[in-house]
Scaffold this active site. Sequence first.
Site, PDB file in Angstrom:
ATOM      1  N   SER A 264       0.659  -1.224   0.088  1.00  0.00           N
ATOM      2  CA  SER A 264      -0.006  -0.008  -0.076  1.00  0.00           C
ATOM      3  C   SER A 264       0.891   1.138   0.059  1.00  0.00           C
ATOM      4  CB  SER A 264      -0.933   0.074   1.223  1.00  0.00           C
ATOM      5  OG  SER A 264      -0.015   0.356   2.537  1.00  0.00           O
ATOM      6  N   LYS A 265       0.163   2.394  -0.199  1.00  0.00           N
ATOM      7  CA  LYS A 265       0.937   3.589  -0.056  1.00  0.00           C
ATOM      8  C   LYS A 265       1.506   3.768   1.107  1.00  0.00           C
ATOM      9  CE  LYS A 265      -0.329   8.454  -0.111  1.00  0.00           C
ATOM     10  NZ  LYS A 265       0.998   8.828   0.224  1.00  0.00           N
ATOM     11  N   ARG A 266       0.958   3.437   2.194  1.00  0.00           N
ATOM     12  CA  ARG A 266       1.333   3.560   3.445  1.00  0.00           C
ATOM     13  C   ARG A 266       2.943   2.809   3.618  1.00  0.00           C
ATOM     14  NH1 ARG A 266      -3.415   2.628   6.719  1.00  0.00           N
ATOM     15  NH2 ARG A 266      -4.276   4.122   5.164  1.00  0.00           N
ATOM     16  N   ASP A 269       5.636   5.008   2.289  1.00  0.00           N
ATOM     17  CA  ASP A 269       5.720   6.148   3.250  1.00  0.00           C
ATOM     18  C   ASP A 269       6.491   5.592   4.069  1.00  0.00           C
ATOM     19  OD1 ASP A 269       4.163   7.572   1.367  1.00  0.00           O
ATOM     20  OD2 ASP A 269       2.589   7.698   2.824  1.00  0.00           O
TER      21      ASP A 269
END
Length: 512
Positions: A264-266, A269
């Site tokens: 995921s994008k998380r 990050d």
Amino acid sequence: MDRPVRVRFAPSPTGPLHIGGVRTALYNYLFAKKHNGTMILRLEDTDQTRFVPGAEEYIKKSLEWVGIEIQEGPDQGGPHAPYRQSERKPMYRQYAEGLIEKGLAYYAFDTAEELDEMRKRLEASKMQAAYDSVSRMSMKNSLTLSAEEVKLRIDRGDDYVIRIKLPRKEEVRFHDVIRGWVVVSTTQMDDKVLLKGDGMPTYHLANVVDDYLMGISHVIRGEEWLPSAPLHVMLYRFLGWEDVMPQFAHLPLLLKPEGNGKLSKRDGDRLGFPVFPLNWEDDKTGEKSSGYKESGYFPEAVANMLALLGWHPSNNQELFTMDELIEAFSLEKVSKSGAKFDLNKALWFNQQYLQMKPTSEVYEMIKPLVDSLGYDVCQEYVESVISMMREKVQFAKDTILQGKYFFEAPSEYDKQVIEKKWTADMNTHLVELSSEFEKLTDSDSPENFESTFKQFCETKSLKTGNLLQPLRVAVSGEGTGAPIWEMIALLGKEEVIHRIKSASNKISFSIA
Ligand code: GLU
């Protein structure tokens, strides 16, 4: 293969394209090219509530950047235009109504409250909370209402949807190229909506109708669509298109580096890597997501890395050009289990491409950076820096950022080397060495600098190892870095002597 290969990448423009979506597009493209087929881009934008401005452009730019060519699509046109589902809206209703005529679908008038009530009722009695062959008989639809009432409701403009009428208990079987036979019972399925209240088809109807009309031979898509496939198979059957039903291939998920769950994008990050091909800024929230392109990855490296996330060539080859991927790719060699994203591997691929690229191409990439740092140097000089630095870094920009000493004299010196090796004696030796360098020409070769150094050490009965690091630190400020003699030759005699003297002054002062 007995029918022409026609595949489609069918994203919904609801935001930036995830890197997993790029992989799906890539596999479609490789498969199409391998079989002299056609690669189609179809935008599935029927859910107008999720439409995001700019997403379509983003998708197209991402595909182009990675090197995926589209043959039929919104920009290219083609025999089945339009390729945006919102522009095809009038085409879908007839198929849903045709199913009603055959008794394979029905009108449903239930309000949101009524649907909610049904779900609660079923949950309370521990039953599957779905609009299905059992529950539909207690709802407001054309199966339970009289023909007159149905007509009356439609004529007066009541809201309705059209739902598929699935048989109560039937086995749905289909063959997935990657997963083998998949068998699901209709008892596990529900009467999905085909046409929505606003007259738009749902994903299921539009997807199947368009795949049929566009002559799609293979549906290659992410595993998250596997649960929808039995419904799609039923739709092909009900619509009388089973003999031209595409072959399905559901690709494994791209997993988090730890392997637990979808990437995921998380995760990006958290671990510091991009999960999108290009930078993206959300208009509403202002949230920014970084892209592979802007982070300094080569498109070839990204395509190569993505190809190997889920597909295994028959040999152990890792580096592939796009043409080689096309040649080697096969759906049969795509694995069933999820592929873990590996940041180190992504970096490794980029480094490999950085080393293989012509230095002139790398120069074009980093020229804006060189200019912005105010370095007034010619292309040839920068290209020499690139070839010296690229084995040590993963990104083109780092050849410059980590090779700062090629452009500026150091202002600080590696403390450890100074503490360990920079004695007063060494300081004297360095200054004497610089006088030896005086005898060389300004553009002398690395070999001549090296032999001058060796000779000097011999005369002074010095171990070369004791003077080499102080020399490197004096010239570059760093304890490690580019091959020393090439670095020194590129900087040139004058600059090197100047740097040695200034280091000697500054450092002898600090160690005194
Ligand atoms: N519109 C779907 C998506 O966003 C397409 C799935 C499919 O390929 O059938 O991925």
